[in-house]
Structure formats: C-alpha cells, structure tokens
Design a protein around this motif. Structure first.
Motif, PDB file in Angstrom:
ATOM      1  N   GLN A 125       0.847  -1.187   0.000  1.00 32.40           N
ATOM      2  CA  GLN A 125       0.000   0.000   0.000  1.00 32.40           C
ATOM      3  C   GLN A 125       0.884   1.239   0.000  1.00 32.40           C
ATOM      4  OE1 GLN A 125      -1.907  -0.740   3.673  1.00 32.40           O
ATOM      5  NE2 GLN A 125      -3.546  -1.983   2.808  1.00 32.40           N
ATOM      6  N   PRO A 126       0.414   2.323  -0.600  1.00 32.67           N
ATOM      7  CA  PRO A 126       1.246   3.516  -0.624  1.00 32.67           C
ATOM      8  C   PRO A 126       1.517   4.016   0.785  1.00 32.67           C
ATOM      9  CG  PRO A 126      -1.000   3.983  -1.365  1.00 32.67           C
ATOM     10  CD  PRO A 126      -0.879   2.513  -1.252  1.00 32.67           C
ATOM     11  N   ASP A 127       2.740   4.434   1.056  1.00 33.58           N
ATOM     12  CA  ASP A 127       3.065   4.944   2.380  1.00 33.58           C
ATOM     13  C   ASP A 127       2.354   6.266   2.609  1.00 33.58           C
ATOM     14  OD1 ASP A 127       4.739   2.907   3.207  1.00 33.58           O
ATOM     15  OD2 ASP A 127       6.352   3.678   1.927  1.00 33.58           O
ATOM     16  N   ILE A 128       2.236   6.593   3.893  1.00 32.20           N
ATOM     17  CA  ILE A 128       1.456   7.782   4.236  1.00 32.20           C
ATOM     18  C   ILE A 128       2.076   9.031   3.644  1.00 32.20           C
ATOM     19  CG2 ILE A 128       0.378   8.994   6.154  1.00 32.20           C
ATOM     20  CD1 ILE A 128       1.967   6.551   7.684  1.00 32.20           C
ATOM     21  N   GLU A 129       3.399   9.088   3.760  1.00 32.10           N
ATOM     22  CA  GLU A 129       4.018  10.359   3.367  1.00 32.10           C
ATOM     23  C   GLU A 129       3.819  10.633   1.886  1.00 32.10           C
ATOM     24  OE1 GLU A 129       5.671   7.788   4.468  1.00 32.10           O
ATOM     25  OE2 GLU A 129       7.440   7.373   3.235  1.00 32.10           O
TER      26      GLU A 129
ATOM     27  N   ALA B  50       1.009   9.831   0.340  1.00 32.78           N
ATOM     28  CA  ALA B  50      -0.371  10.281   0.199  1.00 32.78           C
ATOM     29  C   ALA B  50      -0.542  11.691   0.767  1.00 32.78           C
ATOM     30  CB  ALA B  50      -1.316   9.310   0.905  1.00 32.78           C
ATOM     31  N   ARG B  51       0.016  11.923   1.897  1.00 32.03           N
ATOM     32  CA  ARG B  51      -0.146  13.229   2.578  1.00 32.03           C
ATOM     33  C   ARG B  51       1.213  13.889   2.750  1.00 32.03           C
ATOM     34  NH1 ARG B  51      -5.129  15.067   2.478  1.00 32.03           N
ATOM     35  NH2 ARG B  51      -6.265  13.204   1.889  1.00 32.03           N
TER      36      ARG B  51
ATOM     37  N   ARG C 286       3.373  16.685   4.435  1.00 29.43           N
ATOM     38  CA  ARG C 286       3.462  17.755   5.418  1.00 29.43           C
ATOM     39  C   ARG C 286       4.930  17.935   5.738  1.00 29.43           C
ATOM     40  NH1 ARG C 286       0.158  18.531  10.457  1.00 29.43           N
ATOM     41  NH2 ARG C 286      -2.029  18.516   9.858  1.00 29.43           N
TER      42      ARG C 286
ATOM     43  N   ASP D 207       6.201  17.473   9.565  1.00 27.84           N
ATOM     44  CA  ASP D 207       6.230  16.131  10.126  1.00 27.84           C
ATOM     45  C   ASP D 207       7.317  15.283   9.477  1.00 27.84           C
ATOM     46  OD1 ASP D 207       4.350  16.450  12.039  1.00 27.84           O
ATOM     47  OD2 ASP D 207       2.674  15.738  10.829  1.00 27.84           O
TER      48      ASP D 207
ATOM     49  N   SER E 126      17.434  -9.723   4.577  1.00 25.94           N
ATOM     50  CA  SER E 126      16.176  -9.291   5.198  1.00 25.94           C
ATOM     51  C   SER E 126      15.854  -7.849   4.813  1.00 25.94           C
ATOM     52  CB  SER E 126      16.235  -9.468   6.717  1.00 25.94           C
ATOM     53  OG  SER E 126      17.068  -8.495   7.274  1.00 25.94           O
ATOM     54  N   MET E 127      16.871  -7.045   4.484  1.00 29.21           N
ATOM     55  CA  MET E 127      16.589  -5.682   4.040  1.00 29.21           C
ATOM     56  C   MET E 127      15.925  -5.704   2.673  1.00 29.21           C
ATOM     57  SD  MET E 127      19.074  -2.371   3.906  1.00 29.21           S
ATOM     58  CE  MET E 127      19.529  -2.378   2.201  1.00 29.21           C
TER      59      MET E 127
ATOM     60  N   VAL F 183      12.188  -6.215   2.814  1.00 27.80           N
ATOM     61  CA  VAL F 183      11.320  -5.209   3.447  1.00 27.80           C
ATOM     62  C   VAL F 183      10.390  -4.583   2.426  1.00 27.80           C
ATOM     63  CG1 VAL F 183      11.305  -2.939   4.561  1.00 27.80           C
ATOM     64  CG2 VAL F 183      12.826  -4.707   5.380  1.00 27.80           C
TER      65      VAL F 183
END
Lengths: 350, 289
Positions: free
Chosen positions: A22-26, A28-29, A31, A34, A346-347, A350
């Motif tokens: 899913q697209p990360d918050i940053e 989508a929004r 700011r 933050d 493992s990286m 991710v």
C-alpha cells in the motif's frame, strides 16, 4: 497433484506481498514539518548507535594495529600494521581457540537444531502432555548462561557429578559384568583431543594446534544444547503452525506416510525457518563467552578456551590491549560472515 | 503401545491416527528428554535445600534428609545487594530502551524517508556484534565521562545496545497497523507526535509486553558488561556475583546452588507467567518482515 500442497503457501505469500505494498502515508499526505521531525526524533538513537557500535568498532580496529600493550595508552600504529594479527595467528593458543569455536559451533548447531526439529515434529501432532513438554524444553532459554554454566559445571565434574549417578544407576555394575572397565569420563577435565585433521589434509606449517575434537568441549556443547534447543523447537513449532492443514491432507490423499510427509514436504517448506535458526544460533555460538567462562574457563591445555575468553584474559589480566582488540576483531569478523548476508537479505525483503 | 500411558489416550478429533507404535516411540523419547532436561533443575533445587553439614559431592543426587531452608538463607545474605543492583539496573534500562525503541519503530515504519531501511539495517547490526569488539573503547569512554564503575554507566550501556532489538520489535509491530488509521488521523490534523501518543502508543501494549519481557530477561542475564563496567563486587549484577560465589572455595556448595536458583527465579517467573508473549517475542525478534 504433487505441487498442490505448496500452492496454498505461495498464494498466501502473494497475498501478503500485495497487502504490504500500500502507498506509504508520506506519499499520500505531504506535510513538510512532520517529514522533517521524523529523522530528528530518530537522531538520538542513531547518534548513540553510530558512536557505540561503529565508532567503537573503528577504535577497536585501530587499537588492534597499535603499540598499546601495557597499562599506558599508546595510539601509535605498530610497524608493520598487521604485526599483532600476524603474531596472533601464529600463537598455538589462539589457533586452539579458533578450533574450539568451530568445533563447538558445528556440533552445537547440529544437535540443537536437530533436537529442536525432532521436538517440534513430535509435539506438532497431538501428543499427551504437549504443553508440559514444550514448557520444559523451552524454559532453559529464559535462564542466564551463567546459571547454566554453574549448574552443569557440577554435573560434569568427574569426581562429583553425573559419574556418581552412573554408579547409582548400576551402569558400571552392568559394564563390569561384561568385563568392561567402569564408565567414568573425565568430562570438563579431560585434556584429550580426538583425531587430527592435519593427518588428512596438507596444512600450512604455522598451524601448530591439533585440529581434532577436544573432549572437554563435549559437556559445554551439551549444556549449550540444553539451553538453546528449545529456541529451535519454538521456531519450528511456529513454522509448522503456519503450514496449512490442507498441505497435510493433500499429502495423505496422495498416499504419503508420516515420514514422507515430513521428509518430502514439511522440512523443505521449513527451510526459511531452518536458515534463520542456524544463523541466530550460529552467531551466538561463534561469540560464546559467558557459558564457557562460568562452566570450564580455559579448560585443560586450553581445551575449552574460546576467543571471547582469550580477549578477556589478554585485555583485563595482562593488559595487552592490542592483542585483546585483535582477537575481538577476529570474533567480529566470524560473526559478520554469518550476520551480514542475513541482514542484507532481510533488508531486500522489506 | 497406548499402555505406556497406563490409560487410553483421548484421541483429538483432528487427529485421525490412533496412538500407534511410531507415536509410542516418540512419546518415550520425549519423556526421556524431559527427565534429562530436568537434571540441572533437580540438582540446583535439591542441593540448595540441604544444610551445610549434609551437603557433600558424593550425595549430590540424594534428596535432603531433613527439611530446611538450607543454603537459601545464606545465599540471600550474600547476594541480596547484587539482586538489588540488578533491579536498579534492569528497570530503568528496560523502560528507557523500550520507549526509545517504540518511537524509532514508529518513525521507521510509518514515516519512512530516503535511506530509512538502510539506516534500520545498520542499527540492527548492533544487536549481533560480539560485545568484546567494542569493550575497550566503551570502558575508556565511560571513564572519560565519569560513569565507569557505576550502575548508571551500566544502564547507559544496556539502553544503547538494547535499542536495535526494541526498535526491531516495534517496527515490525507498527508495520502491521493499517496505514489508513494513521492517514485518517493525519487528515484530522494530528501531527507525527500526536498520532504516536494518541493512537500508536495505546495500540502497542502487546509490543511493550514483548519488549519488556525480553529486555528484562536479556539485561538480567547479561554477564560481560556487568563484569567489566562495574568493578565494586558489592554493586555488580547478580550474574557476576553468582559466578564469583561459584568460583570461591570458601563457600559451601549448597549456597552456590541456592544462589543459582535465586538468579534464575525472576526470569523464570516471567517465563511461567507470560510464556505466551515469550514465544511471540522469539518469533518477532528472529523472523523479519
């Protein structure tokens, strides 16, 4: 039909992969504020770890190439700069240390992972007393290596411990009936080294250590297996629980018996768990210190000494800081061989 | 083979097979291993209960003849100060590293920035290094800031080297919290820290339990830092004191065994009471993603 059991697992993995993209918050929004304070809030931990891990490792590497071998600090670089390492690897004692670590690691891993897998397979099916077995096999994992070392040290003391139990149980009485000597191993005081790789392989001349199995190491291996096989069991139990029941059913419809089910289907499916367990337990055994320190120390003729103890001895007892630092860099190198590929892999996931 | 149990086993509905020969052998193996795994427990508890005049190596496996507190009283006298040292060490170190780890894990999972995954991996490396490889500079550093030899120095050390683990657990935990939740709060005007304190922290109680258990256990059980950072024997953590006790020839053996039980007890109680979280932590700390 043969591929059918695995299909469910692939489908599950694919679904998990889709869910996590899913697209990360940053994205989508946006700011600015933050986004800026995120790294800022992270910085205390990052700075601390940068100093305490990378800065200190760098300093240790420097010390290992320095002239600092007394109580007085000397940062000047030794000539040639690899001199400390050169004499370290020519030291029979340190060669024995490395041999001990490798022997310990190999046998410990085989036994701990093998037992863990066996426990998990037996307890995965409905076995009476299931919870009791699981708890008893796992509880040593909660203890300190020092407690383990102290307890097993007395059990494997030849005059006092398990040999008396052998007598009490009548094992030696039976052996004598068959004309065999009493079974009284010397355990952690046994100076013998069994076998020598040097008889089979053309080894370079500078290797003076006898590359065999140090008998005094056996009790230490047993104590370590006692402490950590439960960890392997817990890993495998979680892996087995994640495998769908459909897999078992499909296999039994195909006419696979229990042995075939585990050999051909379950154990291959558990491969990622096996790799993780080997890496985690392997890095623990490559840097083992507490257990050996509390249980046997150097052992007879350095039979149980490992680089961690050598480092402690050189640094804090005889104040040869550069030699101690070099031994610890060798330890770090061995652990990194196992851990760095694991972290890199493992990286990527991710 | 069901007779090995003395009574027929109630067959669970999901298991179609009866208690067959294979399972009987498996069960016998498990019982044998169970007894083997309990040997050190027996030795520690039973010998700790013996009085000084009865404890002798030749009778190590025998039960105590008369009931007494045995070595426990003396072990407590000798070790109580070290138990308190360990408590003063473990509680702050666990809380601080846990809180910092939750903040790190939140940012590294919900506020990713360029290079944050690489940064996280570089932080994780600190969890696996042999601590011998940082020990000499660490001690010189603690000496230079005046924290060498004190419990505060040891707290600092355990906070720093605990960060990779606590960050890992919280990052994996928060990664499973739906992004929509954070987004919705963001739309409502909550900032990065507001979301952390109002939404993420209340959600992360289970992760705090896992981190708490593991940090408590790891720090309580740790030996090398306790041995080298704190020099005053009266203030050293319990594991170091137990090792000193065990190496001392003037101490009776029942006291050493009682001391081992005393050292093991706190982490063992956590394991018994919170076993479910314990197993969860093993998974969370080792299998990534």
């Amino acid at each position: 039909m043969r591929l059918h059991p695995r299909f469910h697992l692939f489908a599950k993995v694919a679904a998990m992969a889709a869910a996590s993209s899913q697209p990360d918050i940053e994205r989508a929004r946006k700011r600015g504020f933050d986004r800026a304070i995120g790294p800022l809030l992270l910085s205390p931990s990052v700075i601390l770890l940068a100093i305490f891990v990378y800065g200190f490792i760098g300093t240790t590497v420097w010390i290992s190439m320095s002239n600092w071998d007394t109580a007085i600090i000397d940062w000047s670089i030794i000539d040639p700069f690899w001199k400390v390492y050169d004499s370290l690897f020519h030291m029979t004692r340190f060669q024995i240390n490395i041999r001990n670590t490798l022997i310990f690691t190999v046998f410990f891993l085989i036994l701990a992972v093998g037992l863990g897998l066996t426990f998990a397979i037996l307890l995965d099916r409905h076995m009476p007393g299931n919870a009791l077995f699981r708890n008893v096999f796992l509880f040593p994992y909660a203890l300190s290596f020092v407690v383990t070392g102290v307890a097993w040290r007395w059990i494997f003391n030849p005059e006092t411990g398990i040999n008396i139990l052998f007598n009490t149980l009548g094992i030696n009485w039976v052996l004598e009936k068959f004309g065999m000597g009493p079974f009284a191993p010397k355990w952690i005081t046994d100076p013998r080294v069994m076998g020598d790789l040097g008889n089979w392989l053309p080894l370079p001349d500078f290797i003076k250590a006898q590359l065999g199995f140090p008998m005094a190491m056996l009790p230490v291996i047993i104590a370590a297996v006692w402490q950590l096989s439960g960890f392997a069991m817990a890993m495998y139990l979680s892996g087995l629980a994640a495998i769908s029941d459909d897999v078992r059913e499909a296999a039994s419809l195909d006419g696979a018996g229990t042995i075939q089910l585990y050999r051909d289907i379950m154990i291959p499916l558990l491969k990622p768990i096996t790799i993780s367990t080997l890496i985690i337990l392997g890095h623990v055994s490559l840097k083992i210190f507490d257990l050996v320190y509390a249980m046997s120390g150097r052992g007879p003729g350095y039979a149980t000494e490992v680089p961690g103890i050598f480092m402690f001895d050189k640094t804090f007892k005889v104040l040869e800081y550069n030699t101690g630092a070099a031994a610890s860099v060798v330890m770090l190198f061995m652990v990194s061989l196992v851990i760095v590929p694991y972290l890199a892999r493992s990286m990527k996931d991710v | 083979m069901a007779t090995t149990l003395g009574r027929p086993t109630p067959t669970p509905t999901t298991s179609k097979k009866r208690f067959g020969l294979g399972k009987g052998i498996g069960f016998a193996f498990l019982v044998f291993m169970l007894l083997f795994y309990l040997i050190p427990v027996y030795v520690m508890i039973v010998n700790g209960l013996k009085t000084a005049d009865v404890v002798s190596f030749s009778r190590m496996w025998e039960l105590p003849t008369k009931l007494s507190t045995g070595g426990y009283g003396e072990a407590w006298d000798k070790l109580s100060r070290n138990v308190m040292s360990s408590v003063y060490l473990v509680v702050p170190a666990t809380l601080i590293s846990g809180f910092l780890g939750s903040l790190n894990g939140y940012i590294l999972s919900k506020w990713k920035f360029r290079g944050s995954d690489l940064l996280f991996t570089l932080m994780l490396f600190g969890m696996f290094i042999p601590y011998q490889s940082i020990l000499i500079p660490l001690i010189k550093f603690l000496q230079s800031i005046g924290l060498y030899g004190s419990i505060w120095g040891l707290i600092l050390v355990h906070v720093v080297y605990g960060l990779p683990f606590t960050t890992l657990i919280f990052r994996n935990y928060f990664a499973n919290v739906p992004n929509e939740l954070v987004e919705a709060a963001h739309v409502d005007g909550a900032g990065l820290l507001g979301i952390f304190f109002q939404i993420m922290l209340p959600l992360s109680i289970p992760a705090f339990v896992v981190v708490g258990i593991f940090q408590f256990t790891n720090i309580w059980n740790e030996f090398l830092f306790g041995l080298t950072v704190v020099t005053n024997p009266a203030r050293q953590p319990i594991t170091v004191a137990l090792n000193n006790l065990s190496g001392s020839f003037s101490i009776e053996w029942n006291v050493v065994m009682a001391g081992a039980v005393l050292t093991a007890l706190p982490t063992l109680l956590i394991y018994i009471i919170l076993g479910k979280y314990f197993v969860r932590g093993i998974m969370a700390g080792s299998v990534k993603g």
